[in-house]
Write an enzyme that holds these catalytic residues in place. Structure first.
Site, short mmCIF file in Angstrom:
data_model
loop_
_atom_site.label_atom_id
_atom_site.label_comp_id
_atom_site.label_asym_id
_atom_site.label_seq_id
_atom_site.Cartn_x
_atom_site.Cartn_y
_atom_site.Cartn_z
N ASP A 175 27.10 -8.58 -5.84
CA ASP A 175 28.24 -7.68 -6.03
C ASP A 175 27.71 -6.37 -6.61
O ASP A 175 27.01 -6.36 -7.61
CB ASP A 175 29.25 -8.32 -6.98
CG ASP A 175 30.56 -7.55 -7.04
OD1 ASP A 175 31.55 -8.00 -6.47
OD2 ASP A 175 30.56 -6.47 -7.66
N ASP B 55 31.93 -4.47 -1.24
CA ASP B 55 30.74 -4.40 -2.09
C ASP B 55 30.18 -5.76 -2.46
O ASP B 55 29.47 -5.88 -3.45
CB ASP B 55 31.03 -3.57 -3.35
CG ASP B 55 31.79 -4.36 -4.41
OD1 ASP B 55 32.54 -5.29 -4.03
OD2 ASP B 55 31.62 -4.04 -5.60
N GLU B 56 30.50 -6.80 -1.66
CA GLU B 56 29.97 -8.11 -2.03
C GLU B 56 29.74 -9.02 -0.85
O GLU B 56 30.34 -8.83 0.22
CB GLU B 56 30.88 -8.77 -3.05
CG GLU B 56 32.27 -9.02 -2.55
CD GLU B 56 33.16 -9.53 -3.68
OE1 GLU B 56 33.15 -10.74 -3.94
OE2 GLU B 56 33.85 -8.70 -4.30
N1 DCP Z 1 38.82 -1.49 -5.90
C1 DCP Z 1 40.05 -0.84 -5.80
N2 DCP Z 1 41.15 -1.32 -6.47
C2 DCP Z 1 41.07 -2.45 -7.25
C3 DCP Z 1 39.83 -3.11 -7.36
C4 DCP Z 1 38.72 -2.60 -6.67
O1 DCP Z 1 40.13 0.17 -5.10
N3 DCP Z 1 42.15 -2.88 -7.91
C5 DCP Z 1 37.65 -0.93 -5.19
C6 DCP Z 1 36.87 -0.02 -6.10
C7 DCP Z 1 35.68 -0.82 -6.51
C8 DCP Z 1 35.46 -1.73 -5.32
O2 DCP Z 1 36.76 -1.97 -4.77
O3 DCP Z 1 34.54 0.00 -6.77
C9 DCP Z 1 34.80 -3.05 -5.68
O4 DCP Z 1 35.61 -3.78 -6.57
P1 DCP Z 1 35.03 -4.67 -7.73
O5 DCP Z 1 36.13 -5.57 -8.17
O6 DCP Z 1 33.75 -5.30 -7.29
O7 DCP Z 1 34.79 -3.67 -8.94
P2 DCP Z 1 33.65 -2.61 -9.18
O8 DCP Z 1 32.55 -2.70 -8.18
O9 DCP Z 1 34.26 -1.27 -9.30
O10 DCP Z 1 33.12 -3.01 -10.62
P3 DCP Z 1 32.21 -4.24 -11.08
O11 DCP Z 1 31.00 -3.61 -11.68
O12 DCP Z 1 33.03 -4.96 -12.10
O13 DCP Z 1 31.92 -5.08 -9.87
CA CA Z 2 31.59 -4.69 -7.69
CA CA Z 3 33.48 -6.86 -5.61
#
Ligand code: DCP
Ligand code: CA
Ligand code: CA
Length: 366
Positions: free
Chosen positions: A9, A109-110
């Site tokens: 991720d 992203d995963e």
């Molecule tokens: N995303 C979004 N709205 C949400 C959750 C996520 O638009 N409610 C988008 C933005 C994030 C991407 O999806 O960058 C990936 O979500 P993740 O849950 O993997 O969160 P992040 O990558 O941002 O943070 P982490 O470091 O916790 O994985």
């Molecule tokens: Ca992420």
């Molecule tokens: Ca993710």
């Protein structure tokens, strides 16, 4: 042989992409936002970097509220650009697909991946593979990620979540039970607020407590299928396979060499089984190829590759062998270090004329 399954991720994905594009943002709170357009600041936070999270900002929070929390801390507010993140995601998935046995992307992203075959089920090798993956993504996109490795999808996913950002958690089969036991049952994949409170009513709070519950008790409460899943998940024995999300565009094989070496012949010899495997995959999928790539992972864990592309399609094992040998000869001279791991990739796949691939054969007619 225990399965070796990974979950990767990317860290604070959208915000990190913005940081890479504009390094002056580093050290400041960054929020990537979806503006609804109703009023100037209406909309929600898509994601925030870890600096902003330190002030309590998170995905889904109204922009107005996030701005309030970041007042006086010099925040950067950026409009979400989905196409930009998608293009980067596609490149990373493509790259990952070449480094693992099976890749199953599960979001922008995963992805889950299976490296049982290429590691021979050896968890110390799995750790090395994870380091190589991290190094590759840092090199190509300058992005960090978190990886979890375990014997099931549930365990791998818990692992990638464990040490964010920049984490790597390898849970060997022997360590699985003690890793899982103290975690909150709500952390398990597929366990939402409803299931959590149902479990609490049964006096179950931790994964360890769930693992010790009788199957019939869980099945009575949650039904046969989900009850069975919960128990397996809690024991880290859920058997769900990693399923390739995309048509194969390449086949590859990477091995850890019996000893570090610069000798191209020694490397090629140890790849002969891998080349036979690739040749078999070509035959069973009815494909031929145009490009052969030699992959060398050096003792400092950097990856060097060299490719040759033919003008016409090839599906001959002898050609693969000879090309790999020549490429490793060149690679060895250019690398200046010993190889620790080595691999072969063939790409530029084409359907062999007149032959139906197995996957096409199985695909229902439209
Ligand atoms: N995303 C979004 N709205 C949400 C959750 C996520 O638009 N409610 C988008 C933005 C994030 C991407 O999806 O960058 C990936 O979500 P993740 O849950 O993997 O969160 P992040 O990558 O941002 O943070 P982490 O470091 O916790 O994985
Ligand atoms: Ca992420
Ligand atoms: Ca993710």
């Amino acid at each position: 042989m225990p399965r070796v399954i990974g979950h990767i991720d990317l860290d604070y994905f959208y915000a990190q992409v913005e940081e890479v594009e504009n390094p002056s943002l580093k050290g400041r709170p960054v929020i990537v936002c979806v503006f609804s357009g109703r009023t100037e600041d209406s909309g929600v936070v898509s994601t925030a970097n870890y600096n902003a999270r330190g002030f309590g900002v998170h995905s889904g929070m109204p922009i107005v509220q996030a701005k309030k929390r970041l007042e006086g801390h010099d925040p950067e507010v950026i409009r979400m650009d989905h196409r930009k993140y998608e293009a980067i995601s596609n490149r990373i998935m493509e790259e990952l697909g070449q480094m693992v046995d099976v890749l199953e992307p599960t979001g922008i992203d995963e992805a889950f991946f299976d490296i049982t075959d290429s590691t021979g089920g050896v968890y110390s090798r799995a750790r090395e593979s994870a380091y190589s993956i991290k190094a590759a993504i840092t090199k190509s996109e300058n992005l960090t990620c978190s990886i979890g490795i375990g014997r099931s999808k549930v365990v791998a996913k818990l692992g990638s979540d464990m040490a964010k950002p920049g984490g790597l958690t390898v849970i060997s089969p022997e360590a699985t039970e003690s890793f899982l036991a103290p975690l909150d049952a709500s952390k398990l994949y597929g366990v939402g607020p409803k299931t959590t409170s149902a479990l609490e009513e049964m006096g179950i709070r931790t994964v360890g407590e769930l693992a010790k519950t009788g199957p019939s008790e869980l099945e009575r409460r949650f039904g046969r299928k989900f009850g069975g899943y919960l128990l397996a998940a809690a024991k880290g024995t859920d058997a769900d396979p990693v399923v390739a999300g995309l048509e194969p565009t390449q086949f590859s094989r990477i091995v850890t060499l019996r000893r570090d070496t610069r000798d191209p012949e020694e490397v090629t010899e140890q790849l002969s089984e891998g080349m036979r495997y690739i040749h078999g995959k070509l035959a069973s999928s009815g494909k031929s190829f145009k490009t052969v790539t030699a992959i060398g992972i050096l003792t400092d864990l950097t990856t060097k590759t060299k490719s040759k592309t033919f003008e016409t399609d090839i599906n001959d094992l002898t050609v693969i062998r000879e090309t790999v040998s020549t490429l490793f000869d060149e690679l060895s001279r250019a690398a200046g270090k010993e190889f620790r791991r080595a691999g072969v990739r063939i790409s530029g796949l084409e359907d062999v004329e007149g032959q139906t691939s197995l996957s096409e054969f199985l695909r229902p007619a439209r």
